[in-house]
Each structure stands twice: as structure tokens, then as C-alpha cells.
Motif scaffolding. Sequence first.
Motif, PDB file in Angstrom:
ATOM      1  N   GLU A 111       0.816  -1.392   0.086  1.00 57.93           N
ATOM      2  CA  GLU A 111      -0.298   0.063  -0.163  1.00 57.93           C
ATOM      3  C   GLU A 111       1.023   1.334  -0.189  1.00 57.93           C
ATOM      4  O   GLU A 111       0.698   2.445  -0.346  1.00 57.93           O
ATOM      5  N   ARG A 112       1.910   1.466   1.057  1.00 60.87           N
ATOM      6  CA  ARG A 112       3.371   2.842   0.668  1.00 60.87           C
ATOM      7  C   ARG A 112       4.081   2.472  -0.542  1.00 60.87           C
ATOM      8  O   ARG A 112       4.974   3.697  -0.261  1.00 60.87           O
ATOM      9  N   GLY A 113       4.143   1.617  -1.125  1.00 57.73           N
ATOM     10  CA  GLY A 113       5.155   1.567  -2.272  1.00 57.73           C
ATOM     11  C   GLY A 113       6.024   1.043  -1.948  1.00 57.73           C
ATOM     12  O   GLY A 113       6.954   1.551  -2.363  1.00 57.73           O
ATOM     13  N   TYR A 114       6.937   0.307  -0.975  1.00 53.82           N
ATOM     14  CA  TYR A 114       7.283  -0.856  -0.753  1.00 53.82           C
ATOM     15  C   TYR A 114       7.273  -2.204  -1.067  1.00 53.82           C
ATOM     16  O   TYR A 114       7.272  -2.601  -0.697  1.00 53.82           O
ATOM     17  N   PRO A 115       8.954  -1.720  -2.192  1.00 55.98           N
ATOM     18  CA  PRO A 115       8.412  -3.737  -2.420  1.00 55.98           C
ATOM     19  C   PRO A 115       8.908  -4.122  -1.510  1.00 55.98           C
ATOM     20  O   PRO A 115       8.794  -5.978  -2.049  1.00 55.98           O
ATOM     21  N   TYR A 116       9.728  -4.235  -0.879  1.00 51.11           N
ATOM     22  CA  TYR A 116      10.978  -5.197   0.022  1.00 51.11           C
ATOM     23  C   TYR A 116       9.982  -5.376   1.387  1.00 51.11           C
ATOM     24  O   TYR A 116      10.319  -3.850   2.192  1.00 51.11           O
ATOM     25  N   VAL A 117       9.855  -5.691   2.475  1.00 55.64           N
ATOM     26  CA  VAL A 117      10.129  -6.241   3.429  1.00 55.64           C
ATOM     27  C   VAL A 117      11.362  -7.276   3.821  1.00 55.64           C
ATOM     28  O   VAL A 117      11.278  -8.450   3.746  1.00 55.64           O
ATOM     29  N   VAL A 118      11.923  -6.275   4.800  1.00 51.27           N
ATOM     30  CA  VAL A 118      12.937  -7.230   5.226  1.00 51.27           C
ATOM     31  C   VAL A 118      13.414  -7.034   6.945  1.00 51.27           C
ATOM     32  O   VAL A 118      12.671  -6.419   7.054  1.00 51.27           O
ATOM     33  N   ASP A 119      13.782  -8.236   6.996  1.00 49.93           N
ATOM     34  CA  ASP A 119      14.099  -8.215   8.594  1.00 49.93           C
ATOM     35  C   ASP A 119      15.697  -9.021   8.967  1.00 49.93           C
ATOM     36  O   ASP A 119      16.306  -8.229   8.574  1.00 49.93           O
ATOM     37  N   ALA A 135       7.953 -18.746   7.810  1.00 53.45           N
ATOM     38  CA  ALA A 135       6.683 -18.114   7.749  1.00 53.45           C
ATOM     39  C   ALA A 135       7.377 -16.750   6.972  1.00 53.45           C
ATOM     40  O   ALA A 135       6.126 -16.313   5.581  1.00 53.45           O
ATOM     41  N   ALA A 136       8.262 -16.103   7.557  1.00 53.16           N
ATOM     42  CA  ALA A 136       8.925 -15.118   6.675  1.00 53.16           C
ATOM     43  C   ALA A 136       9.000 -15.328   5.145  1.00 53.16           C
ATOM     44  O   ALA A 136       8.271 -14.608   4.307  1.00 53.16           O
ATOM     45  N   LYS A 137       8.951 -16.156   5.146  1.00 53.53           N
ATOM     46  CA  LYS A 137      10.343 -17.262   3.457  1.00 53.53           C
ATOM     47  C   LYS A 137       8.845 -16.983   2.725  1.00 53.53           C
ATOM     48  O   LYS A 137       8.397 -16.493   1.503  1.00 53.53           O
ATOM     49  N   GLU A 138       7.383 -17.806   3.966  1.00 55.20           N
ATOM     50  CA  GLU A 138       6.649 -17.973   2.652  1.00 55.20           C
ATOM     51  C   GLU A 138       5.329 -16.503   2.086  1.00 55.20           C
ATOM     52  O   GLU A 138       5.107 -16.503   1.391  1.00 55.20           O
ATOM     53  N   ARG A 139       5.970 -15.850   2.815  1.00 51.46           N
ATOM     54  CA  ARG A 139       5.303 -14.135   2.532  1.00 51.46           C
ATOM     55  C   ARG A 139       6.452 -12.969   1.685  1.00 51.46           C
ATOM     56  O   ARG A 139       6.212 -12.164   1.990  1.00 51.46           O
ATOM     57  N   GLY A 140       7.467 -13.467   1.393  1.00 49.84           N
ATOM     58  CA  GLY A 140       8.465 -13.038   0.290  1.00 49.84           C
ATOM     59  C   GLY A 140       9.266 -11.929   0.966  1.00 49.84           C
ATOM     60  O   GLY A 140       9.656 -10.880   0.464  1.00 49.84           O
ATOM     61  N   ALA A 141       9.659 -12.176   2.490  1.00 48.40           N
ATOM     62  CA  ALA A 141      10.131 -11.489   3.439  1.00 48.40           C
ATOM     63  C   ALA A 141      11.539 -11.621   2.887  1.00 48.40           C
ATOM     64  O   ALA A 141      12.179 -12.513   2.299  1.00 48.40           O
ATOM     65  N   ARG A 142      12.970 -10.219   3.389  1.00 54.63           N
ATOM     66  CA  ARG A 142      14.192 -11.094   2.580  1.00 54.63           C
ATOM     67  C   ARG A 142      15.224 -10.858   3.840  1.00 54.63           C
ATOM     68  O   ARG A 142      14.219  -9.991   5.000  1.00 54.63           O
ATOM     69  N   SER A 143      15.920 -11.425   4.014  1.00 50.10           N
ATOM     70  CA  SER A 143      16.597 -11.185   5.176  1.00 50.10           C
ATOM     71  C   SER A 143      18.111 -10.776   4.365  1.00 50.10           C
ATOM     72  O   SER A 143      19.513 -11.772   4.639  1.00 50.10           O
ATOM     73  N   PRO A 144      18.711  -9.473   4.986  1.00 51.31           N
ATOM     74  CA  PRO A 144      20.186  -8.588   4.322  1.00 51.31           C
ATOM     75  C   PRO A 144      20.928  -9.785   4.911  1.00 51.31           C
ATOM     76  O   PRO A 144      21.970 -10.089   4.305  1.00 51.31           O
ATOM     77  N   LEU A 145      20.536  -9.628   6.448  1.00 48.98           N
ATOM     78  CA  LEU A 145      21.623 -10.167   6.738  1.00 48.98           C
ATOM     79  C   LEU A 145      21.759 -11.374   6.979  1.00 48.98           C
ATOM     80  O   LEU A 145      23.398 -12.546   6.869  1.00 48.98           O
ATOM     81  N   ALA A 146      21.065 -11.923   6.297  1.00 51.41           N
ATOM     82  CA  ALA A 146      21.189 -13.987   6.257  1.00 51.41           C
ATOM     83  C   ALA A 146      22.250 -13.734   4.947  1.00 51.41           C
ATOM     84  O   ALA A 146      22.247 -15.008   4.904  1.00 51.41           O
ATOM     85  N   GLU A 147      21.285 -13.993   3.563  1.00 48.97           N
ATOM     86  CA  GLU A 147      21.982 -13.570   2.776  1.00 48.97           C
ATOM     87  C   GLU A 147      23.095 -13.345   2.479  1.00 48.97           C
ATOM     88  O   GLU A 147      23.564 -13.491   1.513  1.00 48.97           O
ATOM     89  N   LEU A 148      24.028 -12.493   3.126  1.00 48.42           N
ATOM     90  CA  LEU A 148      24.651 -11.838   2.763  1.00 48.42           C
ATOM     91  C   LEU A 148      25.796 -12.625   3.675  1.00 48.42           C
ATOM     92  O   LEU A 148      27.072 -12.015   3.955  1.00 48.42           O
ATOM     93  N   GLY A 149      25.694 -14.293   4.654  1.00 49.97           N
ATOM     94  CA  GLY A 149      26.290 -14.389   5.419  1.00 49.97           C
ATOM     95  C   GLY A 149      26.867 -13.829   6.111  1.00 49.97           C
ATOM     96  O   GLY A 149      27.986 -14.281   7.091  1.00 49.97           O
ATOM     97  N   ILE A 150      26.101 -12.804   7.384  1.00 48.49           N
ATOM     98  CA  ILE A 150      26.595 -11.801   8.175  1.00 48.49           C
ATOM     99  C   ILE A 150      26.079 -12.637   9.897  1.00 48.49           C
ATOM    100  O   ILE A 150      24.737 -12.985   9.506  1.00 48.49           O
ATOM    101  N   THR A 151      27.255 -12.920  10.904  1.00 47.41           N
ATOM    102  CA  THR A 151      26.988 -13.718  11.421  1.00 47.41           C
ATOM    103  C   THR A 151      26.325 -12.629  12.803  1.00 47.41           C
ATOM    104  O   THR A 151      26.166 -11.764  12.410  1.00 47.41           O
ATOM    105  N   LYS A 152      26.049 -13.000  14.372  1.00 46.84           N
ATOM    106  CA  LYS A 152      25.183 -12.481  15.013  1.00 46.84           C
ATOM    107  C   LYS A 152      27.156 -11.388  15.528  1.00 46.84           C
ATOM    108  O   LYS A 152      26.735 -10.255  16.343  1.00 46.84           O
ATOM    109  N   ALA A 153      28.155 -12.107  15.466  1.00 48.69           N
ATOM    110  CA  ALA A 153      29.517 -11.576  16.108  1.00 48.69           C
ATOM    111  C   ALA A 153      29.749 -10.895  14.991  1.00 48.69           C
ATOM    112  O   ALA A 153      29.777  -9.192  15.310  1.00 48.69           O
ATOM    113  N   ASP A 154      29.289 -10.660  13.750  1.00 43.84           N
ATOM    114  CA  ASP A 154      29.378  -9.286  12.633  1.00 43.84           C
ATOM    115  C   ASP A 154      28.604  -8.835  12.658  1.00 43.84           C
ATOM    116  O   ASP A 154      28.709  -7.400  12.822  1.00 43.84           O
ATOM    117  N   VAL A 155      27.177  -8.824  13.094  1.00 41.70           N
ATOM    118  CA  VAL A 155      25.980  -7.937  13.042  1.00 41.70           C
ATOM    119  C   VAL A 155      26.887  -7.215  14.786  1.00 41.70           C
ATOM    120  O   VAL A 155      26.840  -5.395  14.857  1.00 41.70           O
TER     121      VAL A 155
END
Length: 275
Positions: A111-119, A135-155
Motif C-alpha cells: 500500500e505504501r509502495g515498498y517492494p521489500y519487507v526485510v527482517d 513463515a517470513a519466506k513464504e510471504r516474500g520477506a528478505r533477510s539481508p544479514l542472512a543473505e550475506l552470511g552476516i553472523t551474530k558476531a558480525d552484527v
Amino acid sequence: MSIDKLEPLKRLFAEMERALIAYSGGIDSTLVAKVAYDVLGDRALAITAVSPSLLPEDLEDARVQAAEIGIAHELVQTHEMDNPNYTANPVNRCYFCKSELHDTLKPLALERGYPYVVDGVNADDLTDYRPGIQAAKERGARSPLAELGITKADVRALAKHLGLACWDKPAQPCLSSRFPYGEEITIAKLQRVGRAEASLRRMGLSTFRVRSEGDTARIELPAEQLKEFVLTTDLPTLVTTFQSFGFLYVTLDLEGFRSGKLNQVLPFAVANTHG
């Protein structure tokens, strides 16, 4: 080095152009919100879901951190407590929580024009039992940290590098995680646990859990703090305080604090869930 992962994260948001962040106020989603805002400015929006399983203190932290970042921040109500699949507290409870969250955020984003929901899911989360990720993946959400292999220590390293005051903030899962699987979750029980944890926080403790099982509160502290806690705490007053919240019994876990401790039943429980 963790810092080397910052530029790829920035590029990922630049490619998105607009993003809505599922923002809990924890360190992971705070880092995501910070980088998204640094790259996208007013084309990034942070949304915090408010429900009985969110501690008021955590909501206030989310408000303060969003203001420090500068990102636009809004609240939405979620209603997972209306879903008996959630309140029955099965081993995949988080699936129903994240379903409710993303079923709320996705239409809002469109509704607001955001093509991506990220967590804020990070790479380490993928190695644990996290049904909410599905559940998040089924609804099209993206996880930038996981996609790039960023761990908790990296965070934490990246958050410190970027000057986020919460870089060493202890993990704070939702209050529903304080109950053993199979015990029904109610608003009264969530409030009881929330008050108990707030009382410990006022005592100056930072890393702990209050596990609730029936009418018993079990306090988990780091093992190295147990002796000092017993010797220096006014235990009768503590017991009376917890009883005023509705607990009958107050115990101390002698094994000490371990994040996700209630998941130790999962190999058996999950196997039985699948027959």
C-alpha cells in the motif's frame, strides 16, 4: 573481517531502492534499520509490531534507537494471541507469530509502495530451529544479514563500528519464549513474566531469563553470577515480589543462563510432531 561486510550490505539496500523493515528493536533489526536509513534515507521505514508478548521496555528501546538513527518509525498492532495455534504453544509457535507479523506488514508495504519487507534474521539463525523464518519466506520477506552470511558476531562488530549504543545489547526474544512448549500462553501469564523480568532489570541485572512453568518462576542467570546473587540478594523480598505478580514458587536454575534452553526438548518434540 566483519567490517568488510558493511559495503555489500549497503549495496543490497541500494539495489532495493525502498524497504520496509520489520523492526523489533533488537540488535539485528536495529543494524538493518541503521544501514537501510544510511543508504535509503526517507525511502526506508521501520515498523514495530506491538502485542502482549513485547515488553514495554523493549518497545521504548525501539523508539529511542529509531530516533537516534533518524529512520521513520511506526507501530502496528498484531493479533497472534487471537490464534489458538499460537496460544497452544506448539513447538512451531513462532511460525504462527511470524505469519501474523508478515500478513500484517506485506499489505502495508504494498500500500505504501515498498517492494521489500526485510527482517533482522542473521546467518546464525539459519542453523537453529526457527519456524518463523519459514513463515517470513513464504510471504516474500528478505533477510539481508542472512543473505550475506552476516553472523551474530558480525552484527555486533558492525553495530559497534557504526556507533550504535545497543551493539552489546543482550538478545531478548519475545516473552512467549519463556514458557515450555505445550503450556498455554495467556495475556495474564505474559504480563506476570514481564513484571518479574522488569523487577530483575531494576536490580541491575542484564543477562537473565525468568522461565515460567505453571505457577513456578525459574530464574536463569549466568553461572558465574549465581553465588554472588544468592549471597547479596534479599531473597525473601524477591520471593514476595514475584508472588505479588502471581507466582507461587520462585527457583534459581543451578545450570545457569543459556539462550534457547527450552529448545533442548526439540529433537524429541519435533520428531513426534512429524509422527
